[in-house]
Design an enzyme around this catalytic site. Sequence first.
Site, PDB file in Angstrom:
ATOM      1  N   SER A  58       0.808  -1.222   0.000  1.00  0.00           N
ATOM      2  CA  SER A  58       0.000   0.000   0.000  1.00  0.00           C
ATOM      3  C   SER A  58       0.838   1.266   0.000  1.00  0.00           C
ATOM      4  CB  SER A  58      -0.937   0.012   1.213  1.00  0.00           C
ATOM      5  OG  SER A  58      -0.189   0.039   2.421  1.00  0.00           O
ATOM      6  N   GLY A  59       2.139   1.147   0.273  1.00  0.00           N
ATOM      7  CA  GLY A  59       3.014   2.318   0.324  1.00  0.00           C
ATOM      8  C   GLY A  59       3.448   2.683   1.733  1.00  0.00           C
ATOM      9  N   LYS A  60       3.221   1.791   2.697  1.00  0.00           N
ATOM     10  CA  LYS A  60       3.560   2.081   4.094  1.00  0.00           C
ATOM     11  C   LYS A  60       5.052   2.362   4.278  1.00  0.00           C
ATOM     12  CE  LYS A  60       2.289  -1.938   5.515  1.00  0.00           C
ATOM     13  NZ  LYS A  60       1.983  -2.608   4.252  1.00  0.00           N
ATOM     14  N   HIS A 116      14.756  -5.557   0.245  1.00  0.00           N
ATOM     15  CA  HIS A 116      14.388  -4.363   1.014  1.00  0.00           C
ATOM     16  C   HIS A 116      15.631  -3.582   1.421  1.00  0.00           C
ATOM     17  CE1 HIS A 116      10.063  -4.718   1.385  1.00  0.00           C
ATOM     18  NE2 HIS A 116      10.184  -6.001   1.675  1.00  0.00           N
ATOM     19  N   GLU A 156      18.652  -4.689  13.396  1.00  0.00           N
ATOM     20  CA  GLU A 156      17.695  -5.795  13.349  1.00  0.00           C
ATOM     21  C   GLU A 156      17.331  -6.209  14.764  1.00  0.00           C
ATOM     22  OE1 GLU A 156      18.907  -8.909  10.725  1.00  0.00           O
ATOM     23  OE2 GLU A 156      19.423  -7.484   9.144  1.00  0.00           O
TER      24      GLU A 156
END
Length: 188
Positions: free
Chosen positions: A17-19, A59, A74
């Site tokens: 969604s573009g988060k 990512h 992390e």
Amino acid sequence: MADPIARSEFVLGGQRSGKSRRAESLARQWLADAALHRAVLIATGQPWDDEMRERIARHQRDRAERVPGMDTVEEPLALAEALAQHSAPDTLVVVDCLTLWLTNLLMPAEGAGVDATRPTAALCDAIAAAPGPVVLVGNEIGLGVIPLGRETRAFVDALGALNQAVAVACERVTLMAAGLPLTLKAPA
């Protein structure tokens, strides 16, 4: 003109969604605002299988290209502690994502999970105590059909409770749909 950086913002939406892009955009804006600003991403995903390892690597490559000045830490479980450790007045902290963090707590690969009530409360306390801005990313998965299976329904319920608690704790809440932000809660 972009919105000013909120003290805390919860960005949620469905898959793709573009988060994360919104969170990265806020980090880029923060870094551009002052030479002494820093940005840190707390990543909660764990590389349990080949597909997830490739996803994490992709990512990392994409993020390094889009926000070259952002460091990555992390931390799949001790999120409140990591937020407290890395937050500073000159540092924007991005947490991506709360849904994977909750999965790590409730459904760890090695067996019995924990009740997420205390870790959620600790996270909300860490958000409130953070001396610098915080952007948290999470999935909104409660808009679809009722899932089959007791465990899946329990996870959806737990994620709904987490999302509601974090929304209360944050100054701004943004729902992403089709890459577009919809402000659900704005700073007073």
